[in-house]
Design an enzyme around this catalytic site. Structure first.
Site, short mmCIF file in Angstrom:
data_model
loop_
_atom_site.label_atom_id
_atom_site.label_comp_id
_atom_site.label_asym_id
_atom_site.label_seq_id
_atom_site.Cartn_x
_atom_site.Cartn_y
_atom_site.Cartn_z
N HIS A 1 -16.72 -61.69 6.35
CA HIS A 1 -17.02 -61.79 4.92
C HIS A 1 -16.84 -63.24 4.50
O HIS A 1 -15.71 -63.72 4.39
CB HIS A 1 -16.05 -60.85 4.17
CG HIS A 1 -16.17 -60.88 2.69
ND1 HIS A 1 -15.20 -60.36 1.86
CD2 HIS A 1 -17.14 -61.36 1.87
CE1 HIS A 1 -15.57 -60.52 0.61
NE2 HIS A 1 -16.73 -61.12 0.58
N MET B 1 -16.63 -65.94 1.99
CA MET B 1 -16.43 -66.26 0.57
C MET B 1 -16.46 -67.78 0.46
O MET B 1 -15.45 -68.43 0.16
CB MET B 1 -15.10 -65.68 0.08
CG MET B 1 -15.17 -64.16 -0.07
SD MET B 1 -13.53 -63.44 -0.19
CE MET B 1 -13.17 -63.25 1.55
N ASP C 1 -14.71 -53.35 -1.05
CA ASP C 1 -13.72 -54.33 -0.60
C ASP C 1 -12.79 -54.74 -1.73
O ASP C 1 -13.20 -55.41 -2.67
CB ASP C 1 -14.46 -55.54 -0.03
CG ASP C 1 -13.51 -56.56 0.59
OD1 ASP C 1 -12.31 -56.26 0.73
OD2 ASP C 1 -14.00 -57.65 0.95
#
Ligand code: DX5
Ligand code: ZN
Length: 217
Positions: free
Chosen positions: A66, A68, A175
């Site tokens: 993931h 970010m 999430d």
């Protein structure tokens, strides 16, 4: 279909990363969720490529990475080489989202899109057939251990309806702030994959917690 569980390694003991990954290998987890933060897209730093490689070295479960980070397209290949099986980029950080999805697919791995709590699911309308996973953020990204945002149930239902209507096949992942109280409601709303950080790793028996989440009917 049973829920798929993706424990977030962000909540693990980094001084014992091999042991933590081996614990997950022996659990019913489906993926290992790997949270990458750059201090720009989100107000926090986590870890990067060498640590992802180290996790991959011991992992028997696919790495769900993931990102970010701003300009995620610059790092997609490096995370692929570090062992990612799925790479999710944030829609908010990707002006050329479609191109980035093509880039991820060209590496032969799965492509996901993550969206922040305030971002409407309609932003995905024109890429529904170009994605393998949508990661709905149920907290503002940047930190583990935050409180689940209730609006996520509504967004999950909306996204599920969009998927059905478009006959698309991406997975719906939730999430942030997931626990045994909200997990059944998320499943009922249409979630396929639940990320869980603190709820798993702060438990006395993380493997049992993963088993309980997977056992939700
Ligand atoms: C938040 C991360 C999450 C987080 C989940 O920025 O993307 O994956 O680690 O942790 P918990 O389950 O503790 O909210
Ligand atoms: Zn995450």
């Amino acid at each position: 279909m049973a829920l798929q569980i993706a424990p977030s390694i962000l909540a693990a003991d980094f001084a014992n990363i091999q042991k933590e990954v081996e614990m997950l290998n022996q659990s019913q987890a489906d993926y290992i969720h790997v949270d990458i933060m750059d201090g720009v897209f989100v107000p926090n730093l986590s870890f990067g490529i060498p640590v992802t490689q180290a996790i991959h070295k011991h992992a028997k479960k696919p790495l769900d990475v993931h990102l970010m980070i701003v300009e995620p397209e610059k790092y997609v290949e490096a995370f692929f080489k570090a062992g990612a099986a799925i790479i999710s980029v944030h829609a908010e950080a990707s002006p050329h989202l479609h191109r980035t999805l093509q880039q991820i697919h060209s590496l032969g791995i799965k492509a996901g899109v993550a969206i922040n709590p305030h971002t409407p699911v309609s932003i995905l309308e024109n890429v529904l057939h170009d994605i393998d996973l949508v990661c709905l953020m149920s907290v503002n990204p940047g930190f583990g251990g935050q409180k689940f945002i209730e609006q996520t149930y509504h967004k999950t239902k909306q996204l599920h309806a969009m998927r059905t209507h478009a006959k698309a096949s991406f997975l719906i992942e939730i999430d942030g702030g997931v626990n045994i109280e909200n997990a059944p409601k998320l499943k009922a709303a249409g979630a396929d994959v639940l990320v869980a950080g603190n709820f798993v790793f702060s438990a006395t028996n993380p493997q049992e917690v993963i088993r309980q989440l997977k056992a939700i009917p």
